[in-house]
Design a protein around this motif. Sequence first.
Motif, PDB file in Angstrom:
ATOM      1  N   LEU A   1       3.433  13.987   1.943  1.00 14.09           N
ATOM      2  CA  LEU A   1       3.525  12.547   1.688  1.00 14.09           C
ATOM      3  C   LEU A   1       4.362  11.853   2.757  1.00 14.09           C
TER       4      LEU A   1
ATOM      5  N   ARG B   1       0.826  -1.209   0.000  1.00 11.22           N
ATOM      6  CA  ARG B   1       0.000   0.000   0.000  1.00 11.22           C
ATOM      7  C   ARG B   1       0.857   1.254   0.000  1.00 11.22           C
TER       8      ARG B   1
ATOM      9  N   SER C   1       1.890   6.506  -7.117  1.00  9.26           N
ATOM     10  CA  SER C   1       0.804   7.369  -7.581  1.00  9.26           C
ATOM     11  C   SER C   1       1.172   8.840  -7.424  1.00  9.26           C
ATOM     12  N   TYR C   2       1.856   9.187  -6.332  1.00 13.78           N
ATOM     13  CA  TYR C   2       2.282  10.574  -6.153  1.00 13.78           C
ATOM     14  C   TYR C   2       3.341  10.955  -7.187  1.00 13.78           C
TER      15      TYR C   2
ATOM     16  N   SER D   1       2.265  11.100   5.708  1.00 14.46           N
ATOM     17  CA  SER D   1       1.326  10.015   5.431  1.00 14.46           C
ATOM     18  C   SER D   1       2.024   8.665   5.480  1.00 14.46           C
TER      19      SER D   1
ATOM     20  N   GLU E   1       2.493   1.654  -3.531  1.00  8.41           N
ATOM     21  CA  GLU E   1       1.566   2.162  -4.530  1.00  8.41           C
ATOM     22  C   GLU E   1       1.268   3.646  -4.310  1.00  8.41           C
ATOM     23  N   LYS E   2       1.240   4.073  -3.059  1.00 12.60           N
ATOM     24  CA  LYS E   2       1.008   5.489  -2.778  1.00 12.60           C
ATOM     25  C   LYS E   2       2.154   6.342  -3.304  1.00 12.60           C
TER      26      LYS E   2
END
Length: 260
Positions: free
Chosen positions: A213, A141, A148-149, A216, A144-145
Amino acid sequence: MWVLLAVLVVVVGFALRLNSMLVVAVAGIVAGLIGGISPVKIIETFGTGFANSRSVTVFLVVLPVIGMIERYGLMQQARVLVTKLTKMTAGRLLAAYLGIRQVTAAVGLMAIGGPAQAVRPIIAPMAEASAERKHGKLTERMREKVRSYASSADTVGLFFGEDVFMAVGSILLITGFVDSTYGLKLEALSIAVWAIPTAICAFIIHGVRMLRLDRSLAAMAADTPAAVTPATPATPSIDGPGGAADSSGVATGDPEGEKR
């Protein structure tokens, strides 16, 4: 009215998740046949359109190049490079790339970046390596984050940067449409200048998202349960002829110990 059946073909094809190019081609053939165009003329139109848009086949050259540089370790070298930058985090790296992508697009260099040319082989691996150095091994996860960023940094930078370049197709389309429809003389430079505030706002807003980011990822790493190592059962040891005594005082190696 019947020509609109081609739109129905597109809707049904996309709903069934068929190949998009095949769906569009079939829709064009349907529209041409309903409009009274001969099959030979339809094929000729397809050929003319393809010949006038030969740039769509550039990917046939780009994909082998990307595969070759990945085979010879470009992604690994990008990871090694970013590990040497101790203060570089994933958010800072992507914010810097966002600014570079926006500035280069603003001067007309739209082709030097992109998901295939830069994000996948270079930017995403570097961002992942930066995140791994700070947060340890990434979960799927988290990985993938980060990816994507990285893609969003490229997309936003290009989208809002290219409008500052007055020779881009979108600006020329706007000026041509306004001049021919409303009889005005709209300068491309004026549109490009008015696109600068929008580009600055896009960089600030999305740059802040890039910098957040790291927080997060830290929260996601904290929520990830640590791997629990199962306890290894103790193996009784033999200590002398009578064996070792356990906590109850019974000799584990002497079967007569229980009687005593």
